[in-house]
Design an enzyme around this catalytic site. Sequence first.
Site, short mmCIF file in Angstrom:
data_model
loop_
_atom_site.label_atom_id
_atom_site.label_comp_id
_atom_site.label_asym_id
_atom_site.label_seq_id
_atom_site.Cartn_x
_atom_site.Cartn_y
_atom_site.Cartn_z
N TRP A 99 9.01 -36.70 -100.44
CA TRP A 99 9.84 -37.43 -101.40
C TRP A 99 11.06 -38.03 -100.72
O TRP A 99 11.43 -39.17 -100.98
CB TRP A 99 10.24 -36.54 -102.58
CG TRP A 99 9.06 -36.07 -103.36
CD1 TRP A 99 8.65 -34.78 -103.56
CD2 TRP A 99 8.08 -36.89 -104.04
NE1 TRP A 99 7.50 -34.75 -104.30
CE2 TRP A 99 7.13 -36.02 -104.61
CE3 TRP A 99 7.91 -38.26 -104.21
CZ2 TRP A 99 6.03 -36.48 -105.35
CZ3 TRP A 99 6.82 -38.73 -104.95
CH2 TRP A 99 5.90 -37.83 -105.50
N ASP A 166 18.27 -36.01 -105.49
CA ASP A 166 17.02 -35.99 -106.25
C ASP A 166 16.82 -34.55 -106.71
O ASP A 166 16.56 -33.66 -105.90
CB ASP A 166 15.87 -36.45 -105.34
CG ASP A 166 14.51 -36.39 -106.02
OD1 ASP A 166 14.42 -35.90 -107.16
OD2 ASP A 166 13.52 -36.84 -105.39
N LYS A 190 8.88 -32.19 -114.50
CA LYS A 190 8.79 -30.89 -113.83
C LYS A 190 9.42 -29.79 -114.69
O LYS A 190 8.91 -28.70 -114.76
CB LYS A 190 9.46 -30.94 -112.46
CG LYS A 190 9.08 -32.13 -111.59
CD LYS A 190 7.71 -32.02 -110.94
CE LYS A 190 7.18 -33.32 -110.39
NZ LYS A 190 7.97 -33.97 -109.36
#
Length: 356
Positions: A99, A166, A190
Amino acid sequence: MKKHNFSAGPSVLPEYTIKNSAEAILNFNGSGLSILEVSHRGKDFIAVMDEAQALFKELLNIPEGYQVIFVGGGASLQFAMIPYNLLQKKAAYLNTGVWANKAIKEAKGFGEVVEVASSKDANFNYIPKGFTVPEDADYFHITTNNTIYGTEIKHDFDCKIPLVADMSSDIFSRPVDVSKYALIYGGAQKNLAPSGVTFAIVREDILGKVDRYIPTMLNYKTHIENGSMFNTPPVLPVYSAMLTLRWLKENGGVQGALERNNAKAELLYNAIDNSKVFVATVPNPEDRSIMNACFVMKPEYAEHEKAFQDFATAKGMIGIKGHRSVGGFRASIYNALPIESVQALVDCMNEFESQF
Ligand SMILES: *Cc1c(COP(=O)(O)O)cnc(C)c1O
Protein backbone atom coordinates in the site's frame (compact mmCIF):
# COMPACT_ATOMS: atom_id res chain seq x y z
CA MET A 1 -22.09 -24.13 11.84
CA LYS A 2 -20.91 -20.82 13.22
CA LYS A 3 -18.58 -18.96 10.85
CA HIS A 4 -15.59 -17.07 12.19
CA ASN A 5 -14.79 -14.24 9.79
CA PHE A 6 -11.07 -13.43 9.63
CA SER A 7 -11.32 -11.73 6.20
CA ALA A 8 -8.88 -8.88 5.55
CA GLY A 9 -11.39 -6.55 3.90
CA PRO A 10 -14.26 -6.26 3.33
CA SER A 11 -14.43 -7.83 6.73
CA VAL A 12 -16.46 -8.55 9.84
CA LEU A 13 -18.80 -5.78 11.02
CA PRO A 14 -20.83 -5.54 14.23
CA GLU A 15 -24.14 -7.39 14.11
CA TYR A 16 -25.68 -4.07 15.16
CA THR A 17 -24.40 -2.49 11.93
CA ILE A 18 -25.53 -5.33 9.68
CA LYS A 19 -29.02 -5.64 11.20
CA ASN A 20 -29.75 -1.94 11.28
CA SER A 21 -28.37 -1.41 7.76
CA ALA A 22 -30.70 -4.17 6.58
CA GLU A 23 -33.62 -2.54 8.40
CA ALA A 24 -32.85 0.85 6.81
CA ILE A 25 -32.84 -0.78 3.38
CA LEU A 26 -36.36 -2.03 4.07
CA ASN A 27 -37.74 0.89 6.03
CA PHE A 28 -35.58 3.93 6.75
CA ASN A 29 -36.51 5.62 10.05
CA GLY A 30 -40.03 4.25 9.80
CA SER A 31 -40.66 6.30 6.65
CA GLY A 32 -41.94 3.36 4.66
CA LEU A 33 -39.17 4.04 2.13
CA SER A 34 -35.77 2.46 1.68
CA ILE A 35 -32.62 4.46 2.43
CA LEU A 36 -31.65 3.40 -1.10
CA GLU A 37 -34.44 5.42 -2.69
CA VAL A 38 -34.59 8.72 -0.84
CA SER A 39 -32.79 12.00 -1.44
CA HIS A 40 -29.43 12.51 0.21
CA ARG A 41 -30.58 16.11 0.70
CA GLY A 42 -33.61 15.09 2.76
CA LYS A 43 -33.51 15.81 6.47
CA ASP A 44 -33.25 12.14 7.44
CA PHE A 45 -30.04 11.60 5.53
CA ILE A 46 -28.54 14.96 6.46
CA ALA A 47 -28.98 13.86 10.09
CA VAL A 48 -27.06 10.66 9.31
CA MET A 49 -24.15 12.55 7.74
CA ASP A 50 -24.07 14.97 10.67
CA GLU A 51 -24.09 12.18 13.24
CA ALA A 52 -21.36 10.22 11.42
CA GLN A 53 -19.11 13.29 11.37
CA ALA A 54 -19.90 14.17 14.99
CA LEU A 55 -19.14 10.63 16.18
CA PHE A 56 -15.84 10.64 14.29
CA LYS A 57 -14.86 13.84 16.10
CA GLU A 58 -16.09 12.64 19.48
CA LEU A 59 -14.61 9.13 19.42
CA LEU A 60 -11.20 10.20 18.14
CA ASN A 61 -11.23 13.38 20.22
CA ILE A 62 -10.44 15.42 17.09
CA PRO A 63 -9.23 18.92 17.99
CA GLU A 64 -10.37 22.24 16.51
CA GLY A 65 -9.04 23.04 13.08
CA TYR A 66 -9.76 19.61 11.57
CA GLN A 67 -12.58 18.55 9.27
CA VAL A 68 -13.93 15.05 8.68
CA ILE A 69 -15.04 14.25 5.16
CA PHE A 70 -16.53 11.21 3.44
CA VAL A 71 -15.71 10.68 -0.23
CA GLY A 72 -15.61 7.90 -2.82
CA GLY A 73 -12.69 6.25 -4.61
CA GLY A 74 -11.25 4.22 -1.74
CA ALA A 75 -7.94 4.76 0.01
CA SER A 76 -6.43 4.20 -3.43
CA LEU A 77 -7.79 7.52 -4.71
CA GLN A 78 -6.33 9.23 -1.64
CA PHE A 79 -2.90 8.05 -2.81
CA ALA A 80 -3.34 10.57 -5.66
CA MET A 81 -5.47 13.19 -3.90
CA ILE A 82 -2.84 13.72 -1.21
CA PRO A 83 0.00 14.76 -3.54
CA TYR A 84 -2.48 16.63 -5.77
CA ASN A 85 -3.45 18.83 -2.82
CA LEU A 86 -0.23 18.91 -0.79
CA LEU A 87 2.85 18.20 -2.87
CA GLN A 88 4.44 21.39 -4.16
CA LYS A 89 8.05 20.24 -4.60
CA LYS A 90 9.00 17.24 -2.50
CA ALA A 91 7.36 14.63 -0.28
CA ALA A 92 8.76 11.99 2.09
CA TYR A 93 7.37 8.46 2.34
CA LEU A 94 8.00 5.47 4.60
CA ASN A 95 8.00 2.30 2.52
CA THR A 96 6.35 -0.45 4.53
CA GLY A 97 4.81 -2.55 1.76
CA VAL A 98 2.33 -2.82 -1.08
CA TRP A 99 0.00 0.00 0.00
CA ALA A 100 2.86 2.38 0.79
CA ASN A 101 4.33 1.58 -2.63
CA LYS A 102 1.09 2.41 -4.36
CA ALA A 103 1.00 5.73 -2.51
CA ILE A 104 4.62 6.43 -3.51
CA LYS A 105 3.90 5.65 -7.16
CA GLU A 106 1.12 8.25 -7.31
CA ALA A 107 3.17 10.93 -5.51
CA LYS A 108 5.96 10.56 -8.06
CA GLY A 109 3.58 11.95 -10.66
CA PHE A 110 3.48 15.28 -8.80
CA GLY A 111 7.04 15.94 -7.64
CA GLU A 112 10.14 14.56 -6.00
CA VAL A 113 9.63 11.67 -3.61
CA VAL A 114 12.14 10.73 -0.92
CA GLU A 115 11.84 7.21 0.42
CA VAL A 116 12.94 7.85 3.98
CA ALA A 117 13.32 4.18 4.91
CA SER A 118 12.12 0.81 3.71
CA SER A 119 11.68 -2.69 5.12
CA LYS A 120 11.73 -4.26 1.67
CA ASP A 121 14.98 -6.12 2.52
CA ALA A 122 12.98 -8.49 4.75
CA ASN A 123 9.73 -8.65 2.79
CA PHE A 124 8.34 -5.83 4.96
CA ASN A 125 8.22 -7.92 8.14
CA TYR A 126 9.28 -5.03 10.38
CA ILE A 127 8.77 -1.28 10.82
CA PRO A 128 11.92 0.71 9.95
CA LYS A 129 13.30 2.67 12.90
CA GLY A 130 15.72 5.54 13.45
CA PHE A 131 15.04 7.27 10.14
CA THR A 132 15.38 11.00 9.54
CA VAL A 133 12.58 12.92 7.86
CA PRO A 134 13.77 15.75 5.59
CA GLU A 135 12.45 19.00 7.03
CA ASP A 136 12.14 20.63 3.62
CA ALA A 137 9.58 18.09 2.38
CA ASP A 138 5.95 19.18 2.12
CA TYR A 139 4.73 16.20 4.16
CA PHE A 140 5.71 12.77 5.47
CA HIS A 141 3.46 9.82 4.59
CA ILE A 142 3.18 6.64 6.67
CA THR A 143 0.96 3.56 6.60
CA THR A 144 0.21 2.87 10.25
CA ASN A 145 -1.10 -0.66 9.74
CA ASN A 146 0.29 -2.82 6.96
CA THR A 147 -2.67 -5.07 6.36
CA ILE A 148 -0.80 -7.52 4.13
CA TYR A 149 2.30 -8.08 6.31
CA GLY A 150 0.80 -7.66 9.77
CA THR A 151 3.08 -4.85 10.90
CA GLU A 152 1.82 -1.77 12.70
CA ILE A 153 3.06 1.56 14.01
CA LYS A 154 1.13 1.53 17.27
CA HIS A 155 2.15 4.91 18.63
CA ASP A 156 1.80 8.49 17.44
CA PHE A 157 5.11 10.26 16.98
CA ASP A 158 6.19 13.87 16.59
CA CYS A 159 7.05 15.07 13.12
CA LYS A 160 8.29 18.53 12.23
CA ILE A 161 6.53 18.51 8.86
CA PRO A 162 2.86 17.63 8.22
CA LEU A 163 2.33 13.93 8.97
CA VAL A 164 -0.07 12.06 6.68
CA ALA A 165 -1.25 8.58 7.65
CA ASP A 166 -3.08 5.79 5.85
CA MET A 167 -5.11 4.26 8.69
CA SER A 168 -7.37 2.15 6.49
CA SER A 169 -6.99 -0.97 8.59
CA ASP A 170 -6.45 0.34 12.11
CA ILE A 171 -8.68 3.40 12.42
CA PHE A 172 -10.72 3.20 15.66
CA SER A 173 -8.66 0.24 16.91
CA ARG A 174 -6.89 2.41 19.49
CA PRO A 175 -6.89 6.02 20.74
CA VAL A 176 -5.01 8.29 18.32
CA ASP A 177 -3.51 11.68 19.12
CA VAL A 178 -4.95 13.36 16.04
CA SER A 179 -3.06 16.58 16.82
CA LYS A 180 0.17 14.87 15.70
CA TYR A 181 -1.23 14.37 12.18
CA ALA A 182 -2.06 16.76 9.37
CA LEU A 183 -4.20 14.24 7.51
CA ILE A 184 -5.51 10.76 8.36
CA TYR A 185 -7.42 8.74 5.77
CA GLY A 186 -8.65 5.29 4.92
CA GLY A 187 -11.14 3.09 3.14
CA ALA A 188 -14.03 2.11 5.40
CA GLN A 189 -14.16 -1.59 4.62
CA LYS A 190 -11.72 -2.84 7.27
CA ASN A 191 -13.09 -1.54 10.55
CA LEU A 192 -16.06 0.66 9.81
CA ALA A 193 -18.52 -0.03 7.03
CA PRO A 194 -19.06 -1.78 3.71
CA SER A 195 -16.74 -0.63 0.92
CA GLY A 196 -17.69 2.49 -1.00
CA VAL A 197 -16.85 5.25 1.42
CA THR A 198 -13.46 6.73 2.30
CA PHE A 199 -12.87 8.98 5.29
CA ALA A 200 -10.35 11.78 5.61
CA ILE A 201 -9.56 13.84 8.70
CA VAL A 202 -7.93 16.98 7.37
CA ARG A 203 -6.21 19.80 9.22
CA GLU A 204 -7.46 22.77 7.26
CA ASP A 205 -4.28 24.87 7.43
CA ILE A 206 -2.40 22.43 5.16
CA LEU A 207 -4.68 23.20 2.20
CA GLY A 208 -4.34 25.87 -0.47
CA LYS A 209 -0.54 25.79 -0.65
CA VAL A 210 0.04 24.26 -4.07
CA ASP A 211 0.04 26.25 -7.30
CA ARG A 212 -1.59 23.74 -9.62
CA TYR A 213 -5.24 23.56 -10.59
CA ILE A 214 -6.95 20.82 -8.58
CA PRO A 215 -10.00 19.23 -10.23
CA THR A 216 -13.11 20.04 -8.22
CA MET A 217 -13.85 16.48 -7.09
CA LEU A 218 -10.22 15.88 -6.10
CA ASN A 219 -9.93 19.04 -4.05
CA TYR A 220 -10.34 18.50 -0.30
CA LYS A 221 -11.79 22.01 -0.01
CA THR A 222 -14.75 21.05 -2.19
CA HIS A 223 -15.78 18.29 0.21
CA ILE A 224 -15.07 20.31 3.34
CA GLU A 225 -17.01 23.36 2.13
CA ASN A 226 -19.99 21.22 1.11
CA GLY A 227 -20.12 18.93 4.15
CA SER A 228 -19.32 15.88 1.99
CA MET A 229 -22.46 16.66 -0.03
CA PHE A 230 -20.95 18.34 -3.10
CA ASN A 231 -22.20 15.40 -5.10
CA THR A 232 -24.22 12.37 -4.05
CA PRO A 233 -22.31 10.66 -1.24
CA PRO A 234 -22.19 6.86 -0.80
CA VAL A 235 -25.38 6.93 1.22
CA LEU A 236 -25.58 3.37 2.55
CA PRO A 237 -21.89 3.03 3.54
CA VAL A 238 -22.09 6.36 5.39
CA TYR A 239 -25.18 5.08 7.22
CA SER A 240 -23.41 1.84 8.14
CA ALA A 241 -20.34 3.77 9.31
CA MET A 242 -22.56 5.86 11.57
CA LEU A 243 -24.04 2.66 13.03
CA THR A 244 -20.60 1.16 13.67
CA LEU A 245 -19.55 4.34 15.47
CA ARG A 246 -22.70 4.27 17.61
CA TRP A 247 -21.85 0.67 18.49
CA LEU A 248 -18.28 1.64 19.34
CA LYS A 249 -19.46 4.50 21.55
CA GLU A 250 -21.72 2.09 23.45
CA ASN A 251 -18.79 -0.27 23.90
CA GLY A 252 -16.22 1.92 25.56
CA GLY A 253 -15.05 3.93 22.55
CA VAL A 254 -11.54 3.51 21.20
CA GLN A 255 -10.12 2.73 24.65
CA GLY A 256 -12.56 -0.17 24.97
CA ALA A 257 -11.64 -1.28 21.45
CA LEU A 258 -7.94 -1.19 22.30
CA GLU A 259 -8.41 -3.35 25.39
CA ARG A 260 -10.41 -5.95 23.46
CA ASN A 261 -7.98 -5.84 20.53
CA ASN A 262 -4.97 -6.30 22.81
CA ALA A 263 -6.62 -9.28 24.48
CA LYS A 264 -7.40 -10.90 21.11
CA ALA A 265 -3.93 -10.23 19.71
CA GLU A 266 -2.25 -11.59 22.84
CA LEU A 267 -4.31 -14.76 22.73
CA LEU A 268 -3.43 -15.40 19.09
CA TYR A 269 0.25 -14.43 19.13
CA ASN A 270 0.80 -16.47 22.30
CA ALA A 271 -0.65 -19.51 20.58
CA ILE A 272 1.58 -18.93 17.55
CA ASP A 273 4.70 -18.31 19.64
CA ASN A 274 4.08 -21.46 21.69
CA SER A 275 3.34 -23.62 18.68
CA LYS A 276 5.67 -26.29 17.37
CA VAL A 277 4.10 -26.06 13.91
CA PHE A 278 3.39 -22.36 13.30
CA VAL A 279 5.64 -19.31 13.42
CA ALA A 280 4.81 -15.59 13.23
CA THR A 281 6.16 -13.79 10.17
CA VAL A 282 6.81 -10.59 12.15
CA PRO A 283 9.59 -11.43 14.64
CA ASN A 284 9.55 -8.24 16.75
CA PRO A 285 6.47 -8.15 19.04
CA GLU A 286 6.65 -4.34 19.05
CA ASP A 287 5.97 -4.28 15.30
CA ARG A 288 3.18 -6.85 15.31
CA SER A 289 -0.23 -5.63 14.23
CA ILE A 290 -3.15 -6.01 16.60
CA MET A 291 -5.42 -6.05 13.51
CA ASN A 292 -3.79 -8.60 11.17
CA ALA A 293 -1.74 -11.51 12.53
CA CYS A 294 0.38 -13.26 9.90
CA PHE A 295 1.89 -16.70 10.43
CA VAL A 296 3.32 -19.54 8.39
CA MET A 297 4.17 -23.17 9.00
CA LYS A 298 7.71 -23.89 10.11
CA PRO A 299 9.75 -25.32 7.20
CA GLU A 300 9.60 -28.87 8.56
CA TYR A 301 5.77 -28.73 8.54
CA ALA A 302 5.35 -26.67 5.36
CA GLU A 303 3.90 -29.59 3.45
CA HIS A 304 0.87 -29.56 5.77
CA GLU A 305 -0.21 -26.04 4.86
CA LYS A 306 -3.08 -27.11 2.62
CA ALA A 307 -4.19 -29.70 5.19
CA PHE A 308 -4.44 -27.02 7.86
CA GLN A 309 -6.31 -24.71 5.51
CA ASP A 310 -8.87 -27.44 4.81
CA PHE A 311 -9.07 -28.42 8.49
CA ALA A 312 -9.71 -24.80 9.51
CA THR A 313 -12.29 -24.26 6.76
CA ALA A 314 -14.17 -27.35 7.92
CA LYS A 315 -14.30 -25.79 11.40
CA GLY A 316 -15.84 -22.55 10.12
CA MET A 317 -12.72 -20.36 9.83
CA ILE A 318 -13.18 -17.91 6.94
CA GLY A 319 -10.53 -15.82 5.20
CA ILE A 320 -7.36 -17.04 6.91
CA LYS A 321 -5.34 -17.58 3.74
CA GLY A 322 -2.35 -15.23 3.72
CA HIS A 323 -1.86 -12.61 1.01
CA ARG A 324 0.01 -14.04 -1.97
CA SER A 325 3.04 -11.81 -1.29
CA VAL A 326 3.52 -13.33 2.19
CA GLY A 327 1.96 -16.79 1.91
CA GLY A 328 0.84 -18.90 4.86
CA PHE A 329 -1.98 -17.52 6.95
CA ARG A 330 -3.37 -14.19 8.03
CA ALA A 331 -6.04 -13.76 10.66
CA SER A 332 -7.60 -10.31 10.54
CA ILE A 333 -8.97 -9.60 13.99
CA TYR A 334 -10.69 -6.26 13.50
CA ASN A 335 -12.78 -4.41 16.10
CA ALA A 336 -15.98 -6.33 15.40
CA LEU A 337 -14.43 -9.80 15.65
CA PRO A 338 -15.36 -11.34 19.01
CA ILE A 339 -12.63 -12.95 21.13
CA GLU A 340 -14.63 -16.20 20.91
CA SER A 341 -13.66 -16.37 17.23
CA VAL A 342 -9.97 -15.98 18.09
CA GLN A 343 -10.35 -18.70 20.71
CA ALA A 344 -11.97 -20.94 18.09
CA LEU A 345 -9.01 -20.41 15.75
CA VAL A 346 -6.52 -21.12 18.55
CA ASP A 347 -8.41 -24.31 19.46
CA CYS A 348 -8.35 -25.29 15.81
CA MET A 349 -4.57 -24.72 15.59
CA ASN A 350 -3.98 -26.71 18.76
CA GLU A 351 -6.14 -29.57 17.59
CA PHE A 352 -4.38 -29.70 14.24
CA GLU A 353 -1.01 -29.62 15.94
CA SER A 354 -1.81 -32.50 18.28
CA GLN A 355 -1.37 -35.00 15.40
CA PHE A 356 2.40 -34.33 15.33
C1 LIG B 1 -7.16 -2.01 1.98
C2 LIG B 1 -6.14 -0.96 2.08
C3 LIG B 1 -5.99 0.03 1.10
C4 LIG B 1 -6.82 0.07 -0.15
O1 LIG B 1 -8.08 0.53 0.12
P1 LIG B 1 -9.17 0.75 -1.04
O2 LIG B 1 -10.26 1.42 -0.28
O3 LIG B 1 -9.52 -0.59 -1.57
O4 LIG B 1 -8.57 1.61 -2.08
C5 LIG B 1 -5.04 1.01 1.31
N1 LIG B 1 -4.25 1.01 2.40
C6 LIG B 1 -4.35 0.06 3.34
C7 LIG B 1 -3.45 0.11 4.55
C8 LIG B 1 -5.29 -0.96 3.22
O5 LIG B 1 -5.41 -1.90 4.16
